[in-house]
Design a protein around this motif. Structure first.
Motif, PDB file in Angstrom:
ATOM      1  N   LEU A  23     -15.274  -8.150 -28.897  1.00 36.56           N
ATOM      2  CA  LEU A  23     -16.261  -7.495 -27.799  1.00 36.56           C
ATOM      3  C   LEU A  23     -16.221  -8.533 -26.683  1.00 36.56           C
ATOM      4  N   ILE A  24     -15.884  -9.811 -27.115  1.00 37.13           N
ATOM      5  CA  ILE A  24     -15.823 -10.722 -26.060  1.00 37.13           C
ATOM      6  C   ILE A  24     -14.445 -10.509 -25.249  1.00 37.13           C
ATOM      7  N   CYS A  25     -13.382 -10.322 -25.747  1.00 34.43           N
ATOM      8  CA  CYS A  25     -12.151 -10.137 -25.204  1.00 34.43           C
ATOM      9  C   CYS A  25     -12.282  -8.958 -24.162  1.00 34.43           C
ATOM     10  N   THR A  26     -12.868  -7.881 -24.611  1.00 38.44           N
ATOM     11  CA  THR A  26     -13.292  -6.799 -23.876  1.00 38.44           C
ATOM     12  C   THR A  26     -14.215  -7.108 -22.921  1.00 38.44           C
ATOM     13  N   ASP A  27     -15.257  -7.731 -22.914  1.00 40.35           N
ATOM     14  CA  ASP A  27     -15.999  -8.100 -21.869  1.00 40.35           C
ATOM     15  C   ASP A  27     -15.191  -9.169 -20.565  1.00 40.35           C
ATOM     16  N   LEU A  28     -14.236  -9.766 -21.195  1.00 41.31           N
ATOM     17  CA  LEU A  28     -13.668 -10.666 -20.371  1.00 41.31           C
ATOM     18  C   LEU A  28     -12.627  -9.929 -19.375  1.00 41.31           C
ATOM     19  N   ILE A  31     -14.611  -7.851 -16.830  1.00 36.43           N
ATOM     20  CA  ILE A  31     -15.025  -8.877 -15.798  1.00 36.43           C
ATOM     21  C   ILE A  31     -14.102  -9.242 -14.831  1.00 36.43           C
ATOM     22  N   LYS A  32     -12.687  -9.326 -15.366  1.00 34.62           N
ATOM     23  CA  LYS A  32     -11.790  -9.689 -14.562  1.00 34.62           C
ATOM     24  C   LYS A  32     -11.445  -8.585 -13.567  1.00 34.62           C
ATOM     25  N   ILE A  39     -12.690  -8.556  -4.780  1.00 32.40           N
ATOM     26  CA  ILE A  39     -12.107  -9.189  -4.220  1.00 32.40           C
ATOM     27  C   ILE A  39     -11.343  -8.226  -3.156  1.00 32.40           C
ATOM     28  N   SER A  40     -10.715  -7.186  -3.642  1.00 31.21           N
ATOM     29  CA  SER A  40     -10.282  -6.069  -2.823  1.00 31.21           C
ATOM     30  C   SER A  40     -11.193  -5.423  -1.692  1.00 31.21           C
ATOM     31  N   LEU A  41     -12.389  -5.341  -2.238  1.00 34.53           N
ATOM     32  CA  LEU A  41     -13.491  -4.869  -1.183  1.00 34.53           C
ATOM     33  C   LEU A  41     -13.692  -5.811  -0.375  1.00 34.53           C
TER      34      LEU A  41
END
Length: 217
Positions: A23-28, A31-32, A39-41
Motif C-alpha cells: 500500500l505504501i509503495c502504491t501511494d508513493l 504521489i509521484k 509540474i507539467s500543469l
C-alpha cells in the motif's frame, strides 16, 4: 498449543506487513504521478503567462477555425476509409495464386505459371452482387510434353495436357503437341465476387486462352 498460536500470529503479522508495504509503495507511486502532472500543469500555465496578452483576438473567428480544422480531420479520415476500401481489392499476389491454381489443376501439375499481369479491370454490381473482373496476360511453362486443343469453329486455344494424344474425332478440335519446357503466352479473365469474407473466386470464374503463335496450325 502455545507454539502453534505464536506461529500463526507471526504469519498474520508478516501478511499485514507485506500488505502495508504494498500500500505504501502504491501511494508513493501515485504521489509521484500527481507531482509530475502538477509540474507539467505549472509549466503550461507559466508559458501561457509569459506569452503575453493576445492582441486582436477574435473569439468567433477562432471558433470557426477550430470547427474548420475538425471538419478537415473528418474529411481526411473519410478519404483514408475510401482508400482502404479500394486497397481491399484482390492484389497481384492473390491473382497470381488463383490463376496458378487453375493452371495446375487443368494440367495435373504438369504446367506452371511463370508470371501474370493485370491488363485491365472492371468493378460492377448486378442485383446487389459486387464483382471485380480482371483481364490478364501471362506466361506458362510445360514441365512435360503436352497438348493444346483448338476447337474447329473458334479462334480460341485451350490448355489441355494429356498422358496420351487425345482423339480429335471425340473432342471436335485440332490437337497439336507441345514439347517439354516450352513457354507459352496466355490470356484470360478472372472474376471475383464480393462476399462477407472478402473477394472470392473459383476455377469456374477463370478462363485460360492460349495465344496463337506461328507454330500453331
Amino acid at each position: 498449543m502455545k507454539q502453534n498460536t505464536s506461529k500463526s500470529s507471526d504469519n498474520h503479522t508478516e501478511i499485514r506487513l507485506k500488505d502495508n508495504s504494498e500500500l505504501i509503495c502504491t501511494d508513493l507511486r501515485l504521489i509521484k504521478e500527481d507531482k509530475s502532472k502538477i509540474i507539467s500543469l505549472k509549466k503550461a500555465i507559466n508559458e501561457g503567462i509569459e506569452s503575453g496578452i493576445a492582441k486582436d483576438f477574435d473569439a468567433k473567428k477562432h471558433l470557426v477555425s477550430l470547427k474548420k480544422n475538425k471538419m478537415n480531420k473528418i474529411i481526411y479520415l473519410l478519404l483514408i476509409a475510401v482508400l482502404v476500401s479500394c486497397t481491399n481489392l484482390p492484389n497481384e499476389s492473390e491473382i497470381y495464386s488463383d490463376i496458378n491454381k487453375k493452371v495446375r489443376e487443368e494440367s495435373n501439375n504438369k504446367v506452371e505459371l511463370l508470371n501474370c499481369k493485370k491488363e485491365n479491370a472492371i468493378e460492377e454490381e448486378i442485383n446487389g452482387v459486387k464483382s471485380y473482373k480482371i483481364f490478364y496476360s501471362a506466361k506458362i511453362k510445360y514441365l512435360e510434353n503436352g497438348f493444346i486443343k483448338k476447337p474447329y469453329f473458334s479462334d480460341a486455344n485451350f490448355l489441355n495436357l494429356y498422358e496420351k494424344s487425345p482423339k480429335t474425332a471425340f473432342c471436335q478440335c485440332i490437337v497439336y503437341k507441345v514439347p517439354k519446357n516450352t513457354e507459352v503466352k496466355i490470356n484470360g479473365i478472372i472474376k471475383y465476387l464480393k462476399t462477407e469474407n472478402g473477394w472470392q473466386t473459383t476455377n469456374d470464374y477463370i478462363t485460360l486462352n492460349i495465344l496463337k503463335n506461328k507454330k500453331q496450325p
